[in-house]
Design a protein around this motif. Structure first.
Motif, PDB file in Angstrom:
ATOM      1  N   GLY B  95      22.144 -46.244 -13.227  1.00 28.47           N
ATOM      2  CA  GLY B  95      20.902 -45.481 -13.195  1.00 28.47           C
ATOM      3  C   GLY B  95      20.565 -44.961 -14.570  1.00 28.47           C
ATOM      4  O   GLY B  95      19.414 -44.959 -14.980  1.00 28.47           O
ATOM      5  N   HIS B 113      11.987 -40.409   1.900  1.00 32.98           N
ATOM      6  CA  HIS B 113      11.618 -39.595   0.736  1.00 32.98           C
ATOM      7  C   HIS B 113      10.418 -40.167  -0.007  1.00 32.98           C
ATOM      8  O   HIS B 113      10.200 -41.375  -0.008  1.00 32.98           O
ATOM      9  CB  HIS B 113      12.803 -39.492  -0.232  1.00 32.98           C
ATOM     10  CG  HIS B 113      14.022 -38.897   0.391  1.00 32.98           C
ATOM     11  ND1 HIS B 113      14.071 -37.601   0.830  1.00 32.98           N
ATOM     12  CD2 HIS B 113      15.232 -39.430   0.672  1.00 32.98           C
ATOM     13  CE1 HIS B 113      15.264 -37.358   1.333  1.00 32.98           C
ATOM     14  NE2 HIS B 113      15.986 -38.455   1.266  1.00 32.98           N
ATOM     15  N   ASP B 117      10.165 -38.553  -5.747  1.00 33.00           N
ATOM     16  CA  ASP B 117      11.448 -37.859  -5.597  1.00 33.00           C
ATOM     17  C   ASP B 117      12.606 -38.823  -5.796  1.00 33.00           C
ATOM     18  O   ASP B 117      13.668 -38.439  -6.291  1.00 33.00           O
ATOM     19  CB  ASP B 117      11.537 -37.209  -4.212  1.00 33.00           C
ATOM     20  CG  ASP B 117      10.525 -36.096  -4.052  1.00 33.00           C
ATOM     21  OD1 ASP B 117      10.111 -35.535  -5.092  1.00 33.00           O
ATOM     22  OD2 ASP B 117      10.142 -35.785  -2.918  1.00 33.00           O
ATOM     23  N   GLN B 118      12.393 -40.073  -5.395  1.00 27.41           N
ATOM     24  CA  GLN B 118      13.439 -41.059  -5.622  1.00 27.41           C
ATOM     25  C   GLN B 118      13.474 -41.446  -7.098  1.00 27.41           C
ATOM     26  O   GLN B 118      14.524 -41.764  -7.648  1.00 27.41           O
ATOM     27  CB  GLN B 118      13.205 -42.284  -4.735  1.00 27.41           C
ATOM     28  CG  GLN B 118      13.123 -41.882  -3.267  1.00 27.41           C
ATOM     29  CD  GLN B 118      13.143 -43.064  -2.311  1.00 27.41           C
ATOM     30  OE1 GLN B 118      13.952 -43.970  -2.445  1.00 27.41           O
ATOM     31  NE2 GLN B 118      12.275 -43.035  -1.323  1.00 27.41           N
ATOM     32  N   HIS B 119      12.313 -41.399  -7.717  1.00 28.52           N
ATOM     33  CA  HIS B 119      12.218 -41.734  -9.142  1.00 28.52           C
ATOM     34  C   HIS B 119      12.968 -40.709  -9.993  1.00 28.52           C
ATOM     35  O   HIS B 119      13.706 -41.060 -10.905  1.00 28.52           O
ATOM     36  CB  HIS B 119      10.743 -41.776  -9.543  1.00 28.52           C
ATOM     37  CG  HIS B 119      10.513 -42.169 -10.968  1.00 28.52           C
ATOM     38  ND1 HIS B 119      10.032 -43.399 -11.328  1.00 28.52           N
ATOM     39  CD2 HIS B 119      10.712 -41.498 -12.121  1.00 28.52           C
ATOM     40  CE1 HIS B 119       9.937 -43.472 -12.632  1.00 28.52           C
ATOM     41  NE2 HIS B 119      10.339 -42.329 -13.146  1.00 28.52           N
ATOM     42  N   GLU B 121      15.307 -38.711  -9.160  1.00 29.81           N
ATOM     43  CA  GLU B 121      16.672 -38.387  -8.743  1.00 29.81           C
ATOM     44  C   GLU B 121      17.700 -38.600  -9.868  1.00 29.81           C
ATOM     45  O   GLU B 121      18.470 -37.697 -10.196  1.00 29.81           O
ATOM     46  CB  GLU B 121      17.044 -39.217  -7.524  1.00 29.81           C
ATOM     47  CG  GLU B 121      18.325 -38.755  -6.870  1.00 29.81           C
ATOM     48  CD  GLU B 121      18.571 -39.468  -5.557  1.00 29.81           C
ATOM     49  OE1 GLU B 121      17.907 -40.480  -5.290  1.00 29.81           O
ATOM     50  OE2 GLU B 121      19.439 -38.999  -4.807  1.00 29.81           O
ATOM     51  N   GLN B 125      19.589 -35.705 -12.063  1.00 31.86           N
ATOM     52  CA  GLN B 125      21.032 -35.634 -11.839  1.00 31.86           C
ATOM     53  C   GLN B 125      21.809 -35.720 -13.155  1.00 31.86           C
ATOM     54  O   GLN B 125      22.804 -35.026 -13.353  1.00 31.86           O
ATOM     55  CB  GLN B 125      21.420 -36.787 -10.918  1.00 31.86           C
ATOM     56  CG  GLN B 125      22.901 -36.968 -10.738  1.00 31.86           C
ATOM     57  CD  GLN B 125      23.137 -38.175  -9.835  1.00 31.86           C
ATOM     58  OE1 GLN B 125      22.533 -38.298  -8.784  1.00 31.86           O
ATOM     59  NE2 GLN B 125      24.017 -39.058 -10.244  1.00 31.86           N
ATOM     60  N   TYR B 126      21.353 -36.577 -14.065  1.00 27.66           N
ATOM     61  CA  TYR B 126      22.055 -36.723 -15.336  1.00 27.66           C
ATOM     62  C   TYR B 126      21.597 -35.707 -16.374  1.00 27.66           C
ATOM     63  O   TYR B 126      21.974 -35.782 -17.534  1.00 27.66           O
ATOM     64  CB  TYR B 126      21.857 -38.141 -15.888  1.00 27.66           C
ATOM     65  CG  TYR B 126      22.515 -39.193 -15.037  1.00 27.66           C
ATOM     66  CD1 TYR B 126      23.876 -39.119 -14.758  1.00 27.66           C
ATOM     67  CD2 TYR B 126      21.783 -40.241 -14.511  1.00 27.66           C
ATOM     68  CE1 TYR B 126      24.482 -40.070 -13.962  1.00 27.66           C
ATOM     69  CE2 TYR B 126      22.384 -41.200 -13.717  1.00 27.66           C
ATOM     70  CZ  TYR B 126      23.741 -41.111 -13.450  1.00 27.66           C
ATOM     71  OH  TYR B 126      24.342 -42.044 -12.667  1.00 27.66           O
ATOM     72  N   MET B 173      11.072 -46.872 -11.531  1.00 27.89           N
ATOM     73  CA  MET B 173      12.256 -46.063 -11.229  1.00 27.89           C
ATOM     74  C   MET B 173      13.446 -46.518 -12.072  1.00 27.89           C
ATOM     75  O   MET B 173      14.218 -45.695 -12.573  1.00 27.89           O
ATOM     76  CB  MET B 173      12.576 -46.164  -9.737  1.00 27.89           C
ATOM     77  CG  MET B 173      13.743 -45.327  -9.297  1.00 27.89           C
ATOM     78  SD  MET B 173      13.746 -45.089  -7.509  1.00 27.89           S
ATOM     79  CE  MET B 173      14.537 -46.577  -6.969  1.00 27.89           C
TER      80      MET B 173
END
Lengths: 318, 544
Positions: B95, B113, B117-119, B121, B125-126, B173
């Motif tokens: 990712g 979702h 929001d999936q984009h 993520e 997170q990182y 994404m």
């Protein structure tokens, strides 16, 4: 949202129809029992004249359909007739008992449902490990043991040996909530042990079922941690079957607890039903059965609606 | 194509062996493949299914699917040895530095979702970007990828967005963390030709712009010719050959590669309508609707015995719905279906057994169209029994005959289950099942689109042979114009539930065309590596 409202109204209508059919079956089944209320009340020594007089007094000499509609008409307004034993209105006697049963069911559900779903997620996360197997074995053991046996085991340890909780769960309206919760802890725990396995295993199965789907692989390939893959990417799509099983078990908590009530001398509706059958108190039996049926139908309806609401396609139409 | 290459190696796979677990054994499925990719370079991996393309692509991320493992070799990504890297470190590469674009965006976006929001993520997170920053970046990427309403589209759920748009959103994404490497796993295979072009050009631009290296996995040579700098051909887990794109296209060295290149050469002779005969089937002015949604409007065409009519159009154009009307599965709201001049009842329930027998169907997904719990002899035997009334020894002889017709050895296949067969074999069983009813007309609904080109060609040849032997008429539903070129006698072009144009194949493929037919025809990728660039220039798309 109009779509969802439509579906809900349709389901509600269907539920009512089902309840109507069930009321016919209940009435018919009681009708089919050998002997009638008059004979039951007067006993074997009664003369024919006495029985006939009693029938006339109770209106039993009229045809079954007429009596059915009269009973149904009453039931709709909450009037289930008078108990043959106590001569008091059935609704009065049932009301308190049913609210006790509901209390116990809600108590057990509040413990069981979160535990089951949480455990289900954990065993899905650690699937095919020792933890998974141990959790499965323990919950399966508890579901396989008869309820009364579980109840006695709990009584043996928690009240006889360790003296932590009372063995008899008699409650009345004057007690505080805390008192009630303490008194009924053991019956609630018994019921928790009975229903957790089913819900946990369904949670595990429906999560694992989705783990092979491309969007879960995609989440993994985005570097999403394992627990988040399950909680965020799998669980939201796995609710439908879980909700159904939860509803089924909630219904069981209300309608299937006779043995637990007997063991703990708990004044619930299950015990009342058994008593009334032995005493041939038909109005009470009919009322209890109808309430049970309504419970099942309502919970299943709620489950259907819940499952629909978790579907993003229905919540967010094109 | 001519971009500057930094000659720094980004990915270096050496002697990669991968094993898959089946029937309680580990079986090697990739046998020692080497792969070297420089920064900013695009490599095309091509081969049939089972060649190990996806497996190798995933291995480049240090990822193996459940039931597979890397048994030998090394995967060096920018100095990190991925085969020995701890899981947690590997995960933090995915990712962020290596991203993946899957074949079916519709299945690979989580239905629960919103797209954006999936984009966001992975970047959130990182901690590469804050949520809002990442959302803005997503809109920017949507805009670059020429998605409509780039500021709003991300707030939709996957089911609210079309397939081609989803595929672009997935590319966006993959770009969300500006990775060094993206694995594209057949990203346009599930799309219509017209949509495919948009996605291809979008992918190409963005890969160019950010100087991202990519592995582009596909079985479509013409597509890979547009996308890749170098091409590697794989066969059954082995490398066949590798060369830069132009060399590979002009001068393939290995026999296997040449056979891939030659697949599209199959052409059956075009037949003409017989004079003075009634058509076998006539579709006359039919309208049809699903509920209140009108899907067909005034559709008319004729099908003559022994001839093939190809019905082409994008998904949603009403091709399959027309087939459902002909078979009576969906009664038309108006219009008629004639069989040899006689009107057929609109509902299949009202048709006689003999009327039902005449028209049979073969489906796109042989996997789902065959009952996995039933043996071949029953799958084929059941219609023979139902329509022909055959029993016992007679039935067995008939099933053997049918298996012979589809070129599968009866002794070997009679007692097997569909799951034991390959995709092409399953499709042959589907054909035999249709033949068992002794039809005069078979509807083939995208029957080759899920198959590899070599296998698909085999199926087309078989159908052609059967047509000559049994005087069958075919209605060939497809969006693949190469298939149309090779097998059709007549062509019907559909769009939005209407017939746009129809006629004999030679006429239809010669200009002037209807505008839409022209769009369809020109959208079919050609083996020329400059095809996409030239086409986009011609169409005047801003190719920045």
């Amino acid at each position: 949202m109009g779509d969802i409202l439509n579906i809900v109204i349709k389901r509600l209508g269907l539920g009512l129809l089902t309840l109507l059919v069930i009321s016919v079956i209940i009435f018919g089944a009681v009708e089919l029992l050998p002997g009638d209320i008059a004979e039951a009340v007067l006993g074997q020594g009664a003369t024919k004249e006495n029985v006939a007089a009693m029938r006339e007094q109770l209106g039993l000499d009229r045809s079954a359909p007429v009596r059915y509609f009269e009973w149904l008409g009453g039931a709709v307004t909450g009037d289930f007739g008078n108990s043959l034993v106590s001569q008091k209105p059935v609704s009065e006697a049932i009301g308190e008992r049913f609210s006790n049963t509901l209390f116990l069911a809600v108590y057990a559900a509040f413990i069981a449902v979160p535990i089951a779903i949480f455990l289900g997620i954990l065993v899905a996360l650690y699937r095919n490990t020792v933890f998974d197997r141990v959790a499965n074995i323990l919950t399966l053991t508890s579901i396989s043991a008869p309820e009364f046996f579980l109840a006695y085991v709990l009584i043996l340890f928690f009240s006889v040996k360790w003296g932590m909780f009372p063995a008899i769960a008699k409650i009345d309206a004057d007690m505080t909530l805390l008192d009630k919760l303490e008194r009924t802890f053991l019956p609630a725990l018994t019921m928790v042990l009975v229903v957790v396995a089913h819900m946990m295993r369904m949670t595990r199965a429906s999560i694992i079922n989705l783990l092979a789907s491309p969007y879960v692989e995609m989440a993994r390939l985005k570097g999403v941690p394992a627990w988040k893959v399950i909680v965020k990417h799998t669980l939201p799509n796995a609710w439908a079957p879980i909700i159904n099983v939860v509803a089924l078990n909630l219904a069981y908590l209300i309608t299937g607890v006779v043995l637990v009530e007997v063991v703990f001398v708990y004044p619930g509706i299950g015990q009342m039903l058994v008593d009334s059958v032995t005493k041939r108190d038909f109005p009470v039996v009919q009322a209890c059965c109808l309430i049970f049926a309504a419970t099942f139908i309502l919970l299943n309806l709620a489950a259907d609606i819940g499952a629909i609401l978790t579907n993003p396609r229905l919540r967010h139409p094109k | 194509m001519t971009k500057e290459k930094k000659h720094e190696v980004l990915l270096d796979i050496q002697n990669l062996h991968i094993e898959g677990y089946s029937d309680e054994h580990w079986v090697e499925i990739v046998h020692g493949v080497d792969l070297k990719l420089h920064r900013g370079e695009v490599m095309g991996l091509i081969g049939e299914s089972g060649a190990g393309k996806s497996t190798i692509g995933l291995a480049a991320m240090g990822f193996t699917r459940d039931g597979t493992r890397i048994s030998e070799g090394s995967v060096d990504f920018d100095g990190m040895e991925l085969t020995t890297t701890p899981k947690a470190d590997l995960r933090s590469l995915r990712g962020a530095r290596i991203a993946y674009v899957a074949q079916s965006a519709a299945a690979s976006f989580n239905p629960a979702h919103r797209l954006i929001d999936q984009h966001t993520e992975a970047p959130v997170q990182y901690r590469i970007k804050k949520r809002l920053e990442s959302q803005e970046d997503a809109m920017e990427l949507y805009n670059r990828l020429r998605l409509p309403h780039p500021h709003e589209i991300g707030f939709r759920y996957p089911h609210q967005v079309s397939g081609g748009q989803l595929q672009r959103a997935m590319t966006a994404m993959a770009m969300s963390c500006r990775p060094d490497l993206i694995i594209f796993d057949e990203p346009t295979t599930a799309l219509d030709v017209t949509t495919q072009i948009e996605v291809l050009s979008a992918i190409r631009d963005i890969v160019d712009e950010f100087n991202t290296a990519a592995i582009y996995i596909t079985h479509d040579l013409a597509v890979v010719a547009q996308m890749a700098d170098v091409i590697k051909v794989l066969l059954k887990g082995n490398e066949v050959e590798q060369a830069d794109t132009r060399t590979m296209l002009e001068n393939p060295k290995e026999e296997y590669t040449k056979s891939l290149w030659a697949v599209r050469d199959f052409k059956s002779a075009q037949k003409k309508r017989p004079a003075n005969t009634l058509p076998l089937y006539s579709v006359e002015n039919i309208d049809a609707a699903y509920g209140t949604v009108k899907v067909l409007e005034d559709v008319s065409f004729d099908i003559f015995a022994g001839m093939t009519v190809a019905v082409v159009g994008e998904s949603g154009s009403g091709k399959s719905t027309t087939a459902r009307c002909i078979t009576g599965l969906l009664p038309p709201t108006s219009g008629h279906i004639l069989f040899k001049g006689e009107e057929m009842p609109p509902r299949f329930q009202d048709r006689t057994k003999d009327q039902l027998r005449q028209a049979q169907m073969i489906y796109q997904m042989a996997d789902t169209a065959l009952n996995p719990k039933v043996k071949i002899k029953e799958i084929i035997g059941r219609p023979a029994q139902f329509y022909g009334g055959l029993r016992g020894a007679e039935l067995k002889t008939r099933v053997d005959e049918l298996l012979d017709l589809i070129e599968l050895d009866p002794a070997n296949y009679y007692n097997r289950y569909p799951t034991e067969l390959s995709g092409g074999q399953k499709q042959r069983i589907g054909i035999a099942r249709a033949l068992a009813a002794e039809p005069t007309f078979i509807i083939c609904d995208e029957i080759t689109s899920a198959l590899d080109q070599l296998v698909a060609e085999g199926i087309l040849r078989l159908l052609d042979k059967l047509q000559d032997e049994l005087d069958l008429a075919y209605m060939f539903i497809t969006h693949d114009l190469a298939t149309v070129r090779s097998i059709a006698d007549e062509v019907v072009v559909m769009q939005n539930g209407k017939v746009i144009e129809q006629g004999p194949k030679d006429v239809m493929f010669t200009p002037p065309h209807h505008e839409y037919t022209d769009l369809l025809l020109s959208s079919v990728p050609e083996m020329d590596p400059d095809w996409l660039t030239t086409l986009l220039e011609e169409r005047g798309v801003d190719d920045n």
